[in-house]
Enzyme design. Sequence first.
Site, PDB file in Angstrom:
ATOM      1  N   THR A 144      -9.113  73.583  -7.475  1.00  0.00           N
ATOM      2  CA  THR A 144     -10.204  74.567  -7.345  1.00  0.00           C
ATOM      3  C   THR A 144      -9.950  75.545  -6.204  1.00  0.00           C
ATOM      4  O   THR A 144     -10.035  76.763  -6.388  1.00  0.00           O
ATOM      5  CB  THR A 144     -11.552  73.836  -7.150  1.00  0.00           C
ATOM      6  OG1 THR A 144     -11.877  73.193  -8.385  1.00  0.00           O
ATOM      7  CG2 THR A 144     -12.664  74.803  -6.773  1.00  0.00           C
ATOM      8  N   THR A 174     -13.928  79.029   5.820  1.00  0.00           N
ATOM      9  CA  THR A 174     -14.470  78.130   6.833  1.00  0.00           C
ATOM     10  C   THR A 174     -13.735  78.272   8.156  1.00  0.00           C
ATOM     11  O   THR A 174     -12.547  78.618   8.176  1.00  0.00           O
ATOM     12  CB  THR A 174     -14.338  76.678   6.328  1.00  0.00           C
ATOM     13  OG1 THR A 174     -14.606  75.776   7.391  1.00  0.00           O
ATOM     14  CG2 THR A 174     -12.936  76.379   5.818  1.00  0.00           C
ATOM     15  N   LYS A 208      -8.329  75.438   1.937  1.00  0.00           N
ATOM     16  CA  LYS A 208      -9.084  76.660   2.256  1.00  0.00           C
ATOM     17  C   LYS A 208      -8.173  77.652   2.987  1.00  0.00           C
ATOM     18  O   LYS A 208      -8.221  78.861   2.729  1.00  0.00           O
ATOM     19  CB  LYS A 208     -10.312  76.338   3.113  1.00  0.00           C
ATOM     20  CG  LYS A 208     -11.418  75.581   2.403  1.00  0.00           C
ATOM     21  CD  LYS A 208     -12.027  76.307   1.220  1.00  0.00           C
ATOM     22  CE  LYS A 208     -12.832  77.520   1.618  1.00  0.00           C
ATOM     23  NZ  LYS A 208     -13.537  78.113   0.433  1.00  0.00           N
TER      24      LYS A 208
HETATM   25  P1  NAD Z   1     -20.928  72.726  -2.263  1.00  0.00           P
HETATM   26  O1  NAD Z   1     -19.986  71.592  -2.462  1.00  0.00           O
HETATM   27  O2  NAD Z   1     -22.356  72.440  -1.946  1.00  0.00           O
HETATM   28  O3  NAD Z   1     -20.925  73.662  -3.560  1.00  0.00           O
HETATM   29  C1  NAD Z   1     -19.753  74.006  -4.242  1.00  0.00           C
HETATM   30  C2  NAD Z   1     -20.149  74.575  -5.604  1.00  0.00           C
HETATM   31  O4  NAD Z   1     -18.940  74.996  -6.283  1.00  0.00           O
HETATM   32  C3  NAD Z   1     -20.838  73.562  -6.513  1.00  0.00           C
HETATM   33  O5  NAD Z   1     -21.956  74.138  -7.143  1.00  0.00           O
HETATM   34  C4  NAD Z   1     -19.770  73.202  -7.541  1.00  0.00           C
HETATM   35  O6  NAD Z   1     -20.291  72.829  -8.804  1.00  0.00           O
HETATM   36  C5  NAD Z   1     -18.977  74.506  -7.618  1.00  0.00           C
HETATM   37  N1  NAD Z   1     -17.594  74.310  -8.071  1.00  0.00           N
HETATM   38  C6  NAD Z   1     -16.703  73.397  -7.608  1.00  0.00           C
HETATM   39  N2  NAD Z   1     -15.529  73.518  -8.276  1.00  0.00           N
HETATM   40  C7  NAD Z   1     -15.698  74.540  -9.149  1.00  0.00           C
HETATM   41  C8  NAD Z   1     -14.845  75.157 -10.109  1.00  0.00           C
HETATM   42  N3  NAD Z   1     -13.574  74.724 -10.303  1.00  0.00           N
HETATM   43  N4  NAD Z   1     -15.319  76.195 -10.842  1.00  0.00           N
HETATM   44  C9  NAD Z   1     -16.606  76.622 -10.661  1.00  0.00           C
HETATM   45  N5  NAD Z   1     -17.454  76.068  -9.786  1.00  0.00           N
HETATM   46  C10 NAD Z   1     -17.003  75.042  -9.032  1.00  0.00           C
HETATM   47  O7  NAD Z   1     -20.262  73.635  -1.148  1.00  0.00           O
HETATM   48  P2  NAD Z   1     -20.942  74.517   0.006  1.00  0.00           P
HETATM   49  O8  NAD Z   1     -21.135  73.668   1.201  1.00  0.00           O
HETATM   50  O9  NAD Z   1     -22.053  75.273  -0.574  1.00  0.00           O
HETATM   51  O10 NAD Z   1     -19.728  75.513   0.332  1.00  0.00           O
HETATM   52  C11 NAD Z   1     -19.579  76.717  -0.408  1.00  0.00           C
HETATM   53  C12 NAD Z   1     -18.420  77.511   0.148  1.00  0.00           C
HETATM   54  O11 NAD Z   1     -18.653  77.783   1.528  1.00  0.00           O
HETATM   55  C13 NAD Z   1     -17.081  76.783   0.090  1.00  0.00           C
HETATM   56  O12 NAD Z   1     -16.086  77.728  -0.221  1.00  0.00           O
HETATM   57  C14 NAD Z   1     -16.892  76.245   1.498  1.00  0.00           C
HETATM   58  O13 NAD Z   1     -15.524  76.121   1.811  1.00  0.00           O
HETATM   59  C15 NAD Z   1     -17.548  77.331   2.310  1.00  0.00           C
HETATM   60  N6  NAD Z   1     -18.091  76.957   3.614  1.00  0.00           N
HETATM   61  C16 NAD Z   1     -18.981  75.912   3.707  1.00  0.00           C
HETATM   62  C17 NAD Z   1     -19.552  75.616   4.944  1.00  0.00           C
HETATM   63  C18 NAD Z   1     -20.570  74.494   5.094  1.00  0.00           C
HETATM   64  O14 NAD Z   1     -21.014  74.218   6.202  1.00  0.00           O
HETATM   65  N7  NAD Z   1     -20.987  73.834   4.021  1.00  0.00           N
HETATM   66  C19 NAD Z   1     -19.186  76.357   6.080  1.00  0.00           C
HETATM   67  C20 NAD Z   1     -18.260  77.406   5.931  1.00  0.00           C
HETATM   68  C21 NAD Z   1     -17.739  77.699   4.697  1.00  0.00           C
HETATM   69  O1  DAU Z   2     -17.042  73.960   9.722  1.00  0.00           O
HETATM   70  C1  DAU Z   2     -17.360  74.322   8.405  1.00  0.00           C
HETATM   71  C2  DAU Z   2     -17.272  73.106   7.506  1.00  0.00           C
HETATM   72  O2  DAU Z   2     -18.416  72.315   7.792  1.00  0.00           O
HETATM   73  C3  DAU Z   2     -17.211  73.467   6.024  1.00  0.00           C
HETATM   74  O3  DAU Z   2     -16.013  74.136   5.766  1.00  0.00           O
HETATM   75  C4  DAU Z   2     -17.294  72.210   5.148  1.00  0.00           C
HETATM   76  O4  DAU Z   2     -17.351  72.572   3.784  1.00  0.00           O
HETATM   77  C5  DAU Z   2     -18.531  71.441   5.538  1.00  0.00           C
HETATM   78  O5  DAU Z   2     -18.596  70.221   4.798  1.00  0.00           O
HETATM   79  C6  DAU Z   2     -18.527  71.137   7.037  1.00  0.00           C
HETATM   80  O6  DAU Z   2     -17.452  70.231   7.367  1.00  0.00           O
HETATM   81  P1  DAU Z   2     -17.664  68.987   8.365  1.00  0.00           P
HETATM   82  O7  DAU Z   2     -16.635  67.972   8.046  1.00  0.00           O
HETATM   83  O8  DAU Z   2     -17.799  69.451   9.764  1.00  0.00           O
HETATM   84  O9  DAU Z   2     -19.147  68.523   7.860  1.00  0.00           O
HETATM   85  P2  DAU Z   2     -19.795  67.088   7.578  1.00  0.00           P
HETATM   86  O10 DAU Z   2     -21.232  67.348   7.268  1.00  0.00           O
HETATM   87  O11 DAU Z   2     -19.015  66.276   6.613  1.00  0.00           O
HETATM   88  O12 DAU Z   2     -19.704  66.369   9.006  1.00  0.00           O
HETATM   89  C7  DAU Z   2     -20.216  66.979  10.179  1.00  0.00           C
HETATM   90  C8  DAU Z   2     -19.844  66.103  11.368  1.00  0.00           C
HETATM   91  O13 DAU Z   2     -20.587  64.866  11.289  1.00  0.00           O
HETATM   92  C9  DAU Z   2     -18.385  65.693  11.395  1.00  0.00           C
HETATM   93  O14 DAU Z   2     -17.951  65.643  12.747  1.00  0.00           O
HETATM   94  C10 DAU Z   2     -18.378  64.291  10.780  1.00  0.00           C
HETATM   95  C11 DAU Z   2     -19.706  63.732  11.215  1.00  0.00           C
HETATM   96  N1  DAU Z   2     -20.363  62.769  10.300  1.00  0.00           N
HETATM   97  C12 DAU Z   2     -20.459  63.069   8.983  1.00  0.00           C
HETATM   98  C13 DAU Z   2     -21.126  62.227   8.123  1.00  0.00           C
HETATM   99  C14 DAU Z   2     -21.224  62.531   6.632  1.00  0.00           C
HETATM  100  C15 DAU Z   2     -20.965  61.620  10.839  1.00  0.00           C
HETATM  101  O15 DAU Z   2     -20.892  61.342  12.054  1.00  0.00           O
HETATM  102  N2  DAU Z   2     -21.640  60.783   9.986  1.00  0.00           N
HETATM  103  C16 DAU Z   2     -21.750  61.035   8.639  1.00  0.00           C
HETATM  104  O16 DAU Z   2     -22.385  60.242   7.926  1.00  0.00           O
END
Ligand code: NAD
Ligand code: DAU
Length: 332
Positions: free
Chosen positions: A97, A121, A152
């Site tokens: 993906t 990210t 990424k």
């Molecule tokens: P998420 O996992 O909640 O959502 C991902 C979505 O993409 C889902 O709806 C899933 O069904 C869809 N998807 C996955 N594979 C697919 C495919 N092959 N074709 C079409 N759809 C597909 O993720 P999120 O946390 O919302 O992150 C979204 C974007 O933002 C990602 O690119 C992630 O790297 C980036 N990002 C996330 C964070 C964060 O804190 N969550 C921070 C910075 C950047």
């Molecule tokens: O920095 C941006 C990123 O933030 C995005 O690119 C990712 O998609 C997003 O998932 C997030 O990544 P992290 O790995 O930082 O997020 P996560 O919520 O998995 O974890 C946040 C922090 O908390 C990390 O240091 C791991 C810790 N953690 C996570 C879980 C699930 C815990 O201590 N306990 C937990 O149960």
Amino acid sequence: MSRLLVTGGAGFIGSNFVHHVIEHTDHQVTVLDKLTYAGNLASLEGLPDDRFRFVRGDIGDAALVDELFAQADAVVHYAAESHNDNSLDEPRPFLDTNIVGTYTLLEAARRHGTRLHHISTDEVYGDLELDDPARFTEHTPYNPSSPYSSTKAGSDLLVRAWVRSFGVRATISNCSNNYGPYQHVEKFIPRQITNVIRGIRPKLYGAGLNVRDWIHAEDHSSAVLTILEKGRIGQTYLIGADGEKDNKTVIELILRLMGEDPAAYDHVADRAGHDLRYAIDSTKLRDELGWQPRYRDFEAGLAATIDWYRAHEEWWAPAKDATEAFYASKGQ
Ligand code: NAD
Ligand code: DAU
């Protein structure tokens, strides 16, 4: 008015962005989403039929992508496998993906001349020491740690190459950790909130000194819209809201805000290769494009997020048991 195609719009940040766009612009929105375990159509309920449509499909499906690009003025690309812990367990979907999927979109952008904004990210930059005065900037060298962040990083480099080699009209943003409504219960903050609601003790990886730079998903959305409207083609913009907090502080704050003993959590097995600290310097975005975050009070934003999870148990409950079973199998 423009026709926007939003990939991954049924996920956490994508769905927040779609709601933001419908509320603050007059654009038409098409969401392309595969509805993996992380996608949830319930996150898109209540959107107006005359401005929103949903297409279920894979960003790696070149024929479908081509058809949808032909109908779009601009594309915002959120779709990804997004969870570090899953990437340590089974990396392959992350390559399919995040890398091949992004390549498929870039080829369509090249054929159709479509404006593309790629969501990435801060993890592409690796991590910082706790006492390092530096923060990530657009000039920090790439140094990803996990299978997730390396895919990424790979996708970002593909976008840069397609801009330079083929003149694709793309921008990139690298954002820090988001929190807010519609986030899957596998992620740190919703996992702990829903644990407390279910009477399960919150789980902190290792000593919990790791620092994340929290930003509300609504601020991420306004930043992306700003870049889409005013960003310079070929440029990268870092998005952050000066929200550095260590995990121990966040877990104790969640417990306190939920009326529990702040010490009532478990230390569990640490994440392999766990990044220590992320921190974003978003000066370029603020100075060049005039963007500012609105959610500056983390405690207030967290309290509102807790309220949202309390009020929307039907949204997160279907995923909770399987998520906890996965973590339990890894001692987390
Ligand atoms: P998420 O996992 O909640 O959502 C991902 C979505 O993409 C889902 O709806 C899933 O069904 C869809 N998807 C996955 N594979 C697919 C495919 N092959 N074709 C079409 N759809 C597909 O993720 P999120 O946390 O919302 O992150 C979204 C974007 O933002 C990602 O690119 C992630 O790297 C980036 N990002 C996330 C964070 C964060 O804190 N969550 C921070 C910075 C950047
Ligand atoms: O920095 C941006 C990123 O933030 C995005 O690119 C990712 O998609 C997003 O998932 C997030 O990544 P992290 O790995 O930082 O997020 P996560 O919520 O998995 O974890 C946040 C922090 O908390 C990390 O240091 C791991 C810790 N953690 C996570 C879980 C699930 C815990 O201590 N306990 C937990 O149960």
